[in-house]
Design a protein around this motif. Structure first.
Motif, mmCIF file in Angstrom:
data_model
loop_
_atom_site.group_PDB
_atom_site.id
_atom_site.type_symbol
_atom_site.label_atom_id
_atom_site.label_comp_id
_atom_site.label_asym_id
_atom_site.label_seq_id
_atom_site.Cartn_x
_atom_site.Cartn_y
_atom_site.Cartn_z
ATOM 1 N N CYS A 63 0.992 -1.011 1.228
ATOM 2 C CA CYS A 63 0.250 -0.061 0.380
ATOM 3 C C CYS A 63 -1.257 -0.139 0.566
ATOM 4 O O CYS A 63 -1.941 0.885 0.639
ATOM 5 C CB CYS A 63 0.556 -0.300 -1.099
ATOM 6 S SG CYS A 63 2.272 -0.689 -1.447
ATOM 7 N N CYS A 66 -3.508 1.810 3.035
ATOM 8 C CA CYS A 66 -3.905 3.199 2.777
ATOM 9 C C CYS A 66 -4.549 3.408 1.413
ATOM 10 O O CYS A 66 -5.103 4.472 1.159
ATOM 11 C CB CYS A 66 -2.694 4.122 2.871
ATOM 12 S SG CYS A 66 -2.030 4.271 4.541
ATOM 13 N N HIS A 67 -4.377 2.458 0.509
ATOM 14 C CA HIS A 67 -4.910 2.622 -0.850
ATOM 15 C C HIS A 67 -5.837 1.468 -1.201
ATOM 16 O O HIS A 67 -5.527 0.319 -0.896
ATOM 17 C CB HIS A 67 -3.775 2.603 -1.893
ATOM 18 C CG HIS A 67 -2.857 3.779 -1.812
ATOM 19 N ND1 HIS A 67 -3.141 4.995 -2.366
ATOM 20 C CD2 HIS A 67 -1.634 3.910 -1.249
ATOM 21 C CE1 HIS A 67 -2.128 5.829 -2.163
ATOM 22 N NE2 HIS A 67 -1.200 5.198 -1.478
ATOM 23 N N TYR A 85 -1.930 10.165 -14.164
ATOM 24 C CA TYR A 85 -0.592 10.036 -14.756
ATOM 25 C C TYR A 85 -0.590 9.008 -15.884
ATOM 26 O O TYR A 85 -0.844 7.825 -15.627
ATOM 27 C CB TYR A 85 0.414 9.577 -13.704
ATOM 28 C CG TYR A 85 0.529 10.473 -12.496
ATOM 29 C CD1 TYR A 85 1.337 11.605 -12.527
ATOM 30 C CD2 TYR A 85 -0.156 10.169 -11.319
ATOM 31 C CE1 TYR A 85 1.464 12.417 -11.399
ATOM 32 C CE2 TYR A 85 -0.042 10.975 -10.192
ATOM 33 C CZ TYR A 85 0.775 12.096 -10.240
ATOM 34 O OH TYR A 85 0.891 12.890 -9.133
ATOM 35 N N LYS A 98 8.592 9.176 -5.229
ATOM 36 C CA LYS A 98 7.657 9.688 -4.227
ATOM 37 C C LYS A 98 7.272 8.603 -3.221
ATOM 38 O O LYS A 98 7.144 8.872 -2.029
ATOM 39 C CB LYS A 98 6.409 10.230 -4.946
ATOM 40 C CG LYS A 98 5.182 10.465 -4.085
ATOM 41 C CD LYS A 98 5.186 11.840 -3.448
ATOM 42 C CE LYS A 98 3.839 12.170 -2.834
ATOM 43 N NZ LYS A 98 3.141 13.256 -3.523
ATOM 44 N N TRP A 107 -2.565 15.181 -3.466
ATOM 45 C CA TRP A 107 -3.960 14.745 -3.340
ATOM 46 C C TRP A 107 -4.622 15.332 -2.107
ATOM 47 O O TRP A 107 -5.813 15.117 -1.874
ATOM 48 C CB TRP A 107 -4.029 13.217 -3.281
ATOM 49 C CG TRP A 107 -3.484 12.568 -4.519
ATOM 50 C CD1 TRP A 107 -2.174 12.229 -4.756
ATOM 51 C CD2 TRP A 107 -4.198 12.205 -5.707
ATOM 52 N NE1 TRP A 107 -2.045 11.684 -6.007
ATOM 53 C CE2 TRP A 107 -3.275 11.653 -6.610
ATOM 54 C CE3 TRP A 107 -5.540 12.291 -6.082
ATOM 55 C CZ2 TRP A 107 -3.637 11.187 -7.879
ATOM 56 C CZ3 TRP A 107 -5.904 11.819 -7.348
ATOM 57 C CH2 TRP A 107 -4.967 11.281 -8.229
ATOM 58 N N MET A 112 1.835 10.525 2.546
ATOM 59 C CA MET A 112 2.161 9.103 2.423
ATOM 60 C C MET A 112 3.413 8.854 3.246
ATOM 61 O O MET A 112 4.370 9.623 3.185
ATOM 62 C CB MET A 112 2.395 8.725 0.958
ATOM 63 C CG MET A 112 2.959 7.329 0.797
ATOM 64 S SD MET A 112 2.595 6.598 -0.808
ATOM 65 C CE MET A 112 3.385 7.725 -1.932
HETATM 66 C C1 HEC Z 1 0.256 5.698 5.509
HETATM 67 C C2 HEC Z 1 -0.633 5.581 4.380
HETATM 68 C C3 HEC Z 1 -0.007 5.198 3.046
HETATM 69 C C4 HEC Z 1 0.729 4.099 2.735
HETATM 70 C C5 HEC Z 1 1.132 2.954 3.637
HETATM 71 C C6 HEC Z 1 1.004 4.169 1.305
HETATM 72 N N1 HEC Z 1 0.473 5.321 0.794
HETATM 73 FE FE1 HEC Z 1 0.609 5.950 -1.154
HETATM 74 N N2 HEC Z 1 -0.287 7.689 -0.628
HETATM 75 C C7 HEC Z 1 -0.794 8.019 0.618
HETATM 76 C C8 HEC Z 1 -1.268 9.384 0.602
HETATM 77 C C9 HEC Z 1 -1.905 10.124 1.768
HETATM 78 C C10 HEC Z 1 -1.034 9.868 -0.700
HETATM 79 C C11 HEC Z 1 -1.307 11.275 -1.241
HETATM 80 C C12 HEC Z 1 -0.018 12.089 -1.136
HETATM 81 C C13 HEC Z 1 -0.126 13.458 -1.730
HETATM 82 O O1 HEC Z 1 -1.201 14.048 -1.706
HETATM 83 O O2 HEC Z 1 0.911 13.963 -2.226
HETATM 84 C C14 HEC Z 1 -0.432 8.768 -1.454
HETATM 85 C C15 HEC Z 1 -0.083 8.857 -2.779
HETATM 86 C C16 HEC Z 1 0.406 7.800 -3.547
HETATM 87 C C17 HEC Z 1 0.690 7.858 -4.950
HETATM 88 C C18 HEC Z 1 0.488 9.086 -5.852
HETATM 89 C C19 HEC Z 1 1.613 10.078 -5.574
HETATM 90 C C20 HEC Z 1 1.477 11.409 -6.258
HETATM 91 O O3 HEC Z 1 2.390 12.238 -6.076
HETATM 92 O O4 HEC Z 1 0.495 11.638 -6.984
HETATM 93 C C21 HEC Z 1 1.164 6.628 -5.327
HETATM 94 C C22 HEC Z 1 1.616 6.194 -6.704
HETATM 95 C C23 HEC Z 1 1.184 5.814 -4.133
HETATM 96 N N3 HEC Z 1 0.719 6.549 -3.075
HETATM 97 C C24 HEC Z 1 1.599 4.497 -4.091
HETATM 98 C C25 HEC Z 1 1.816 3.794 -2.904
HETATM 99 C C26 HEC Z 1 2.469 2.499 -2.838
HETATM 100 C C27 HEC Z 1 2.971 1.716 -4.027
HETATM 101 C C28 HEC Z 1 2.521 2.156 -1.512
HETATM 102 C C29 HEC Z 1 3.149 0.919 -0.882
HETATM 103 C C30 HEC Z 1 4.572 0.757 -1.102
HETATM 104 C C31 HEC Z 1 1.878 3.216 -0.765
HETATM 105 N N4 HEC Z 1 1.472 4.190 -1.647
HETATM 106 C C32 HEC Z 1 1.709 3.221 0.612
HETATM 107 C C33 HEC Z 1 -0.823 7.181 1.724
HETATM 108 C C34 HEC Z 1 -0.146 5.978 1.819
#
Ligand code: HEC
Length: 134
Positions: A63, A66-67, A85, A98, A107, A112
């Motif tokens: 996670c 990317c975050h 949220y 998701k 976003w 993701m």
């Molecule tokens: C490859 C990059 C990447 C990884 C690795 C990643 N994310 Fe994300 N995540 C994103 C992106 C880009 C978005 C925005 C998606 C969108 O706009 O719907 C996001 C959105 C989210 C959201 C908000 C979703 C929404 O619908 O509002 C959450 C919660 C989240 N990530 C949690 C996690 C968690 C927990 C992990 C690890 C298990 C993780 N992410 C791993 C790129 C990543």
């Protein structure tokens, strides 16, 4: 050793956070803690345990590639996710799904990556941690 240190600092953060003043948010917290003065509310205790577990799981997963907590990276800052949220069972469910399924559109156009082998229970704990960051 490192993990222990992180858990300790998380606990310290939770100890300090209610005392910080974030205007309205601080007020909300006060109201909440006033309500939970009745002893032995198991839901509160198990939620904070899940939040601690969620942070550990999230740290071990990909996670944070990317975050970040407070800065948009590839994905949104977790602070902003928490502001969007409220911490409700419906949001735990929806966001955990998701994370497992991946996807874009909320976003921005960047998607993701899916986490298809991540158990729902673990994903939910991660979400509980994230939504506790408001
Ligand atoms: C490859 C990059 C990447 C990884 C690795 C990643 N994310 Fe994300 N995540 C994103 C992106 C880009 C978005 C925005 C998606 C969108 O706009 O719907 C996001 C959105 C989210 C959201 C908000 C979703 C929404 O619908 O509002 C959450 C919660 C989240 N990530 C949690 C996690 C968690 C927990 C992990 C690890 C298990 C993780 N992410 C791993 C790129 C990543």
């Amino acid at each position: 050793m490192k993990k222990k240190l992180m858990i300790t600092s998380l606990i310290a953060l939770f100890a300090i956070a209610p005392n910080l003043s974030f205007g309205q948010k601080a007020k909300k917290k006060l109201v909440k803690s006033a309500k939970t003065t009745a002893p032995a509310k198991p839901a509160t205790g198990s939620l904070s345990k899940e939040i601690v577990e969620g942070k550990a799981l999230l740290t071990k997963s990909d996670c944070l590639a990317c975050h970040k907590l407070d800065v948009k990276l590839v994905g949104p800052a977790y602070n902003n996710v928490a502001q969007k949220y409220p911490a409700t069972p419906g949001n735990y469910e929806q966001l955990a799904a998701k994370i497992i399924r991946g996807g874009a559109g909320v976003w921005g156009e960047v998607a993701m990556a899916p986490h298809s082998t991540l158990p729902m229970a673990d994903a939910k704990k991660m979400v509980k941690y994230i939504l506790s960051l408001r």
